[in-house]
Design a protein around this motif. Structure first.
Motif, PDB file in Angstrom:
ATOM      1  N   ALA A 289       7.112  -9.343 -11.741  1.00 45.84           N
ATOM      2  CA  ALA A 289       6.260  -8.366 -12.428  1.00 45.84           C
ATOM      3  C   ALA A 289       4.813  -8.479 -11.951  1.00 45.84           C
ATOM      4  O   ALA A 289       4.118  -7.464 -11.797  1.00 45.84           O
ATOM      5  CB  ALA A 289       6.342  -8.578 -13.938  1.00 45.84           C
ATOM      6  N   VAL A 290       4.355  -9.715 -11.712  1.00 44.18           N
ATOM      7  CA  VAL A 290       2.992  -9.921 -11.202  1.00 44.18           C
ATOM      8  C   VAL A 290       2.849  -9.256  -9.835  1.00 44.18           C
ATOM      9  O   VAL A 290       1.846  -8.582  -9.554  1.00 44.18           O
ATOM     10  CB  VAL A 290       2.667 -11.428 -11.114  1.00 44.18           C
ATOM     11  N   LEU A 291       3.862  -9.444  -8.973  1.00 46.50           N
ATOM     12  CA  LEU A 291       3.808  -8.833  -7.639  1.00 46.50           C
ATOM     13  C   LEU A 291       3.696  -7.307  -7.739  1.00 46.50           C
ATOM     14  O   LEU A 291       2.851  -6.685  -7.069  1.00 46.50           O
ATOM     15  CB  LEU A 291       5.059  -9.230  -6.851  1.00 46.50           C
ATOM     16  N   ILE A 292       4.523  -6.713  -8.582  1.00 47.13           N
ATOM     17  CA  ILE A 292       4.486  -5.255  -8.740  1.00 47.13           C
ATOM     18  C   ILE A 292       3.148  -4.811  -9.321  1.00 47.13           C
ATOM     19  O   ILE A 292       2.566  -3.810  -8.894  1.00 47.13           O
ATOM     20  CB  ILE A 292       5.649  -4.797  -9.650  1.00 47.13           C
ATOM     21  N   GLY A 293       2.643  -5.588 -10.309  1.00 46.70           N
ATOM     22  CA  GLY A 293       1.361  -5.242 -10.926  1.00 46.70           C
ATOM     23  C   GLY A 293       0.213  -5.309  -9.941  1.00 46.70           C
ATOM     24  O   GLY A 293      -0.649  -4.417  -9.919  1.00 46.70           O
ATOM     25  N   ILE A 294       0.201  -6.365  -9.111  1.00 45.04           N
ATOM     26  CA  ILE A 294      -0.862  -6.492  -8.103  1.00 45.04           C
ATOM     27  C   ILE A 294      -0.776  -5.350  -7.095  1.00 45.04           C
ATOM     28  O   ILE A 294      -1.792  -4.734  -6.740  1.00 45.04           O
ATOM     29  CB  ILE A 294      -0.739  -7.854  -7.380  1.00 45.04           C
ATOM     30  N   LEU A 295       0.445  -5.063  -6.655  1.00 44.14           N
ATOM     31  CA  LEU A 295       0.640  -3.991  -5.670  1.00 44.14           C
ATOM     32  C   LEU A 295       0.164  -2.651  -6.232  1.00 44.14           C
ATOM     33  O   LEU A 295      -0.563  -1.896  -5.562  1.00 44.14           O
ATOM     34  CB  LEU A 295       2.127  -3.930  -5.305  1.00 44.14           C
ATOM     35  N   GLN A 296       0.556  -2.361  -7.456  1.00 45.23           N
ATOM     36  CA  GLN A 296       0.189  -1.083  -8.069  1.00 45.23           C
ATOM     37  C   GLN A 296      -1.314  -0.995  -8.296  1.00 45.23           C
ATOM     38  O   GLN A 296      -1.943   0.022  -7.975  1.00 45.23           O
ATOM     39  CB  GLN A 296       0.939  -0.939  -9.396  1.00 45.23           C
ATOM     40  N   ASN A 297      -1.896  -2.073  -8.830  1.00 45.77           N
ATOM     41  CA  ASN A 297      -3.331  -2.083  -9.104  1.00 45.77           C
ATOM     42  C   ASN A 297      -4.145  -1.954  -7.819  1.00 45.77           C
ATOM     43  O   ASN A 297      -5.109  -1.185  -7.746  1.00 45.77           O
ATOM     44  CB  ASN A 297      -3.701  -3.367  -9.850  1.00 45.77           C
ATOM     45  N   GLY A 298      -3.726  -2.710  -6.791  1.00 42.57           N
ATOM     46  CA  GLY A 298      -4.449  -2.679  -5.520  1.00 42.57           C
ATOM     47  C   GLY A 298      -4.388  -1.313  -4.868  1.00 42.57           C
ATOM     48  O   GLY A 298      -5.395  -0.815  -4.336  1.00 42.57           O
ATOM     49  N   LEU A 299      -3.211  -0.674  -4.916  1.00 38.15           N
ATOM     50  CA  LEU A 299      -3.067   0.646  -4.300  1.00 38.15           C
ATOM     51  C   LEU A 299      -3.891   1.698  -5.047  1.00 38.15           C
ATOM     52  O   LEU A 299      -4.455   2.609  -4.431  1.00 38.15           O
ATOM     53  CB  LEU A 299      -1.592   1.048  -4.264  1.00 38.15           C
ATOM     54  N   ILE A 300      -3.966   1.569  -6.369  1.00 42.53           N
ATOM     55  CA  ILE A 300      -4.794   2.506  -7.144  1.00 42.53           C
ATOM     56  C   ILE A 300      -6.262   2.342  -6.753  1.00 42.53           C
ATOM     57  O   ILE A 300      -6.993   3.320  -6.574  1.00 42.53           O
ATOM     58  CB  ILE A 300      -4.599   2.265  -8.658  1.00 42.53           C
ATOM     59  N   MET A 301      -6.697   1.077  -6.579  1.00 44.54           N
ATOM     60  CA  MET A 301      -8.090   0.841  -6.181  1.00 44.54           C
ATOM     61  C   MET A 301      -8.361   1.340  -4.768  1.00 44.54           C
ATOM     62  O   MET A 301      -9.501   1.630  -4.405  1.00 44.54           O
ATOM     63  CB  MET A 301      -8.426  -0.650  -6.299  1.00 44.54           C
ATOM     64  N   MET A 302      -7.265   1.434  -3.968  1.00 36.78           N
ATOM     65  CA  MET A 302      -7.396   1.981  -2.616  1.00 36.78           C
ATOM     66  C   MET A 302      -7.266   3.505  -2.610  1.00 36.78           C
ATOM     67  O   MET A 302      -7.168   4.129  -1.552  1.00 36.78           O
ATOM     68  CB  MET A 302      -6.299   1.403  -1.712  1.00 36.78           C
ATOM     69  N   SER A 303      -7.230   4.080  -3.816  1.00 33.96           N
ATOM     70  CA  SER A 303      -7.165   5.542  -3.993  1.00 33.96           C
ATOM     71  C   SER A 303      -5.861   6.152  -3.499  1.00 33.96           C
ATOM     72  O   SER A 303      -5.821   7.333  -3.112  1.00 33.96           O
ATOM     73  CB  SER A 303      -8.347   6.232  -3.291  1.00 33.96           C
ATOM     74  N   VAL A 304      -4.789   5.352  -3.511  1.00 30.95           N
ATOM     75  CA  VAL A 304      -3.473   5.915  -3.196  1.00 30.95           C
ATOM     76  C   VAL A 304      -3.047   6.775  -4.386  1.00 30.95           C
ATOM     77  O   VAL A 304      -3.136   6.333  -5.532  1.00 30.95           O
ATOM     78  CB  VAL A 304      -2.441   4.786  -2.960  1.00 30.95           C
ATOM     79  N   PRO A 305      -2.631   8.013  -4.178  1.00 32.49           N
ATOM     80  CA  PRO A 305      -2.294   8.896  -5.301  1.00 32.49           C
ATOM     81  C   PRO A 305      -1.152   8.338  -6.148  1.00 32.49           C
ATOM     82  O   PRO A 305      -0.223   7.719  -5.619  1.00 32.49           O
ATOM     83  CB  PRO A 305      -1.902  10.211  -4.611  1.00 32.49           C
ATOM     84  N   TYR A 306      -1.234   8.584  -7.451  1.00 35.79           N
ATOM     85  CA  TYR A 306      -0.253   8.033  -8.392  1.00 35.79           C
ATOM     86  C   TYR A 306       1.165   8.500  -8.080  1.00 35.79           C
ATOM     87  O   TYR A 306       2.136   7.777  -8.281  1.00 35.79           O
ATOM     88  CB  TYR A 306      -0.632   8.425  -9.824  1.00 35.79           C
ATOM     89  N   TYR A 307       1.272   9.770  -7.537  1.00 35.43           N
ATOM     90  CA  TYR A 307       2.621  10.288  -7.285  1.00 35.43           C
ATOM     91  C   TYR A 307       3.307   9.621  -6.096  1.00 35.43           C
ATOM     92  O   TYR A 307       4.486   9.845  -5.851  1.00 35.43           O
ATOM     93  CB  TYR A 307       2.572  11.815  -7.082  1.00 35.43           C
ATOM     94  N   ALA A 308       2.563   8.785  -5.354  1.00 38.01           N
ATOM     95  CA  ALA A 308       3.184   8.050  -4.244  1.00 38.01           C
ATOM     96  C   ALA A 308       3.633   6.655  -4.667  1.00 38.01           C
ATOM     97  O   ALA A 308       4.266   5.943  -3.879  1.00 38.01           O
ATOM     98  CB  ALA A 308       2.204   7.940  -3.076  1.00 38.01           C
ATOM     99  N   MET A 309       3.322   6.267  -5.915  1.00 37.71           N
ATOM    100  CA  MET A 309       3.650   4.911  -6.372  1.00 37.71           C
ATOM    101  C   MET A 309       5.150   4.632  -6.387  1.00 37.71           C
ATOM    102  O   MET A 309       5.603   3.532  -6.092  1.00 37.71           O
ATOM    103  CB  MET A 309       3.077   4.690  -7.782  1.00 37.71           C
ATOM    104  N   ASP A 310       5.929   5.654  -6.769  1.00 39.85           N
ATOM    105  CA  ASP A 310       7.377   5.440  -6.841  1.00 39.85           C
ATOM    106  C   ASP A 310       7.963   5.110  -5.469  1.00 39.85           C
ATOM    107  O   ASP A 310       8.980   4.410  -5.375  1.00 39.85           O
ATOM    108  CB  ASP A 310       8.068   6.676  -7.415  1.00 39.85           C
ATOM    109  N   ILE A 311       7.352   5.620  -4.395  1.00 40.58           N
ATOM    110  CA  ILE A 311       7.825   5.291  -3.045  1.00 40.58           C
ATOM    111  C   ILE A 311       7.671   3.794  -2.798  1.00 40.58           C
ATOM    112  O   ILE A 311       8.584   3.116  -2.310  1.00 40.58           O
ATOM    113  CB  ILE A 311       7.032   6.079  -1.981  1.00 40.58           C
ATOM    114  N   VAL A 312       6.511   3.279  -3.177  1.00 44.58           N
ATOM    115  CA  VAL A 312       6.236   1.857  -2.971  1.00 44.58           C
ATOM    116  C   VAL A 312       7.143   1.001  -3.851  1.00 44.58           C
ATOM    117  O   VAL A 312       7.794   0.062  -3.383  1.00 44.58           O
ATOM    118  CB  VAL A 312       4.754   1.547  -3.265  1.00 44.58           C
ATOM    119  N   LYS A 313       7.195   1.349  -5.141  1.00 44.52           N
ATOM    120  CA  LYS A 313       7.993   0.537  -6.067  1.00 44.52           C
ATOM    121  C   LYS A 313       9.488   0.617  -5.739  1.00 44.52           C
ATOM    122  O   LYS A 313      10.210  -0.377  -5.830  1.00 44.52           O
ATOM    123  CB  LYS A 313       7.720   0.976  -7.501  1.00 44.52           C
TER     124      LYS A 313
END
Length: 330
Positions: A289-313
């Motif tokens: 869960a920490v890994l997923i949380g860091i990945l999601q948080n970091g990508l948001i800070m990198m301005s990756v659009p929210y609708y692309a998150m499911d691709i990463v996860k």
């Protein structure tokens, strides 16, 4: 010939074993280093707390899923159970004017019934756990939707009669969804379940059932009783996750717990590989869960659009499943 081929494959197998054992932890460290270099706010105390808060609900739901995996099950209905708990606890306050104790206890009881139904179906009809809980996932999701009439439940909502709902959400309930309590509850759940699965006789029996159900039965272990317990615990933690979700957002939206399912499954399967455990475990699930949380948080800070998150996860989940099942066969 076979001996020489085996010798050639040995370094590759050793490298895989090393990555299997430490790959998740290395990935977490690398992600922290990369995101920390790319954004100076990533390692701020406020953002670290934000990451822990964001993974709290997923971790609690995933720990329940982990218990079901320990007995060889697979409870796909945890997201719908969390949605149901979210709808029930808020409605008990807003619609029925119950206090915090009654609202939470009644919600937990109703969700434990969900666990009983899942266990009854998979044990008595001997249907594969994943298939049966896939079916019940839609049933419980439909129950939550029908109960709320497909509407968001919140304070001062307009009832079907045209009047405003008079019940209030207790102020103390809101505290549960705030820092530090939401993080404290998550850590307590992880520690308690880790101690239960690792250091108690009942936890070891669950792992024995998950490893070889027939052998466990021949050893005299009450397999059905432990499978029932696992599904009850899975429903209980999904309910706690749904209650905390309600405390965090102070309302009950349609299918609010559904989006947590994929993250919970990914966290639980990533946890298989942490320190080479090779089995579902609460600490590994927390690291996942920490890994997923860091990945999601970091990508948001990198301005990756929210609708692309499911691709990463989804990619993380696919990788975790591939590594887990490859390891089981080699």
């Amino acid at each position: 010939m076979n001996t020489s081929a085996g010798a050639r494959n040995k370094p590759a197998q050793s490298a895989f074993d090393f990555l299997y054992k430490y790959g998740t932890l290395i990935t977490v460290v690398v992600l922290i280093a990369v995101f920390g270099l790319l954004n100076e706010n990533f390692l701020s105390s406020g953002n670290v707390i934000n990451i822990l808060r964001s993974i709290s609900i997923v971790t609690i739901i995933a720990v329940g899923l982990t218990v079901s995996l320990a007995v060889g099950g697979f409870d796909l209905s945890v997201g719908s159970t969390a949605s149901l708990a979210n709808a029930l606890v808020i409605s008990f306050f807003v619609w029925h004017g119950q206090n915090i104790g009654v609202g939470i206890v009644l919600t937990l009881i109703f969700c434990l019934v969900v666990g009983v139904i899942n266990a009854f179906l998979v044990i008595n009809f001997k249907i594969q756990d994943m298939l049966m809980t896939l079916a019940t996932m839609f049933v419980f999701q439909g129950v939550a939707l029908t109960y709320t009439r497909g509407a968001t439940v919140s304070q001062n909502m307009i009832m079907p009669s045209g009047e405003y709902a008079e019940g209030r959400i207790p102020g103390l309930f809101e505290k549960i969804g705030q820092v530090p309590w939401i993080i404290v509850i998550m850590l307590l759940v992880v520690v308690i379940v880790h101690l239960f699965l690792t250091y108690t006789k009942h936890g070891r029996y669950m792992y024995m059932i998950g490893g070889n159900r027939e052998a466990a039965e021949l050893s005299g272990i009450a397999v059905s009783r432990y499978r029932l317990t696992a599904y009850l615990l899975s429903a209980l933690f999904a309910a706690i996750g749904g209650i905390i979700l309600g405390a965090r957002v102070m309302n009950a939206e349609v299918n609010a717990g559904g989006p947590y399912l994929m993250d919970a499954v990914a966290a639980a399967f990533i946890g298989y590989s942490v320190l080479g455990s090779g089995k579902p475990n609460a600490l590994g699930t927390f690291v996942g869960a920490v890994l997923i949380g860091i990945l999601q948080n970091g990508l948001i800070m990198m301005s990756v659009p929210y609708y692309a998150m499911d691709i990463v996860k989804g990619s993380v989940l696919a990788l975790a499943l591939a590594v887990t099942y490859y390891k089981k066969k080699h």
